[in-house]
Scaffold this motif. Sequence first.
Motif: not given
Length: 296
Positions: A178-182, A209-224, A229-237
């Motif tokens: 609901a909050e789109q946070i990981v 690598v598998t776990s990072m792809k799983g994280i990016l598969g989640l519908h979120a825009d803030q990655f703690v 610092d809190v990361q953006t989707r682009a930074q995780i990619e």
Amino acid sequence: MSRSRRVRSVLLLGVLSLMAAPALAQGQAQPLTVKQLKSNVYVAEGGGGNSGIIIGNNGVIVVDAKVSPEYGAELVQAIQKLTPKKITTVILTHSDGDHVNGLASFPDGLTIIAHANDKKELEEAIAKGGRGAPPANRLPNQVVNGAGETLTIDGVKLVLHHWAPAHTSGDLVVYLPAEQIVFTGDIVATQLPDAIIHLEKHGSTAGWVTSMKGILGLHADQFVPGHGDVQTRAQIEDRLKSTEAERAKVIEMAKAGKSLEEIETALGQAPAAGAQRPRFPSFAEVVYREVTGKTN
């Protein structure tokens, strides 16, 4: 990634490796700072790894518990300033001491959730004398085994994911749909440009690598991350892309018969002349060990 940045990462890794892990966590801990991410979600930085604070209908859920009893108490006090609601649940992202030792100062009667391998690692640490582990009465009392376990706690929906051993064998990613946070734990930790893999806890670069792809598969825009610092989707990619490229280079060179020293030199990661190897292996060394089966 540039050669100069790689060199800086090697130097930093060398500095970190001069210190024992618990002393490192204590010595490098920064003053606690609380930042709001959503109306009911906060991140508490400093005092070890990042901690999440999620305020529910009737209580508070905490993700990771800081490096020491002192910082654990400071985190509890910070939560009390945000809300009169009591802490009911703690979710551990992995077993490292800078994420669990603060549990000693948390209230009694908690639900403490972790991956089954995380609990096993903490039990093993206690059996060896307790270094890097919370007190025995603060061990996880609810375990998760697979990916995609959905829980509703204090009115908050959470999905807990473990795709594969990555940073450790017991990594757990906390997703708030609901909050789109990981909350990634140390699968993402920004104090070094490369992934940090604990071989002694059966971490894996392929699992990372598998776990990072799983994280990016989640519908979120803030990655703690676990640190930083809190990361953006682009930074995780970007982090996944650069790490996958490095991993592929190491695998290619190792299969071609190159030595670890040759590989590190080619990647700009070789220790300085006459310097001892870092206590904690570099990402390139971890990949090399995985490919060759060599331990040194």
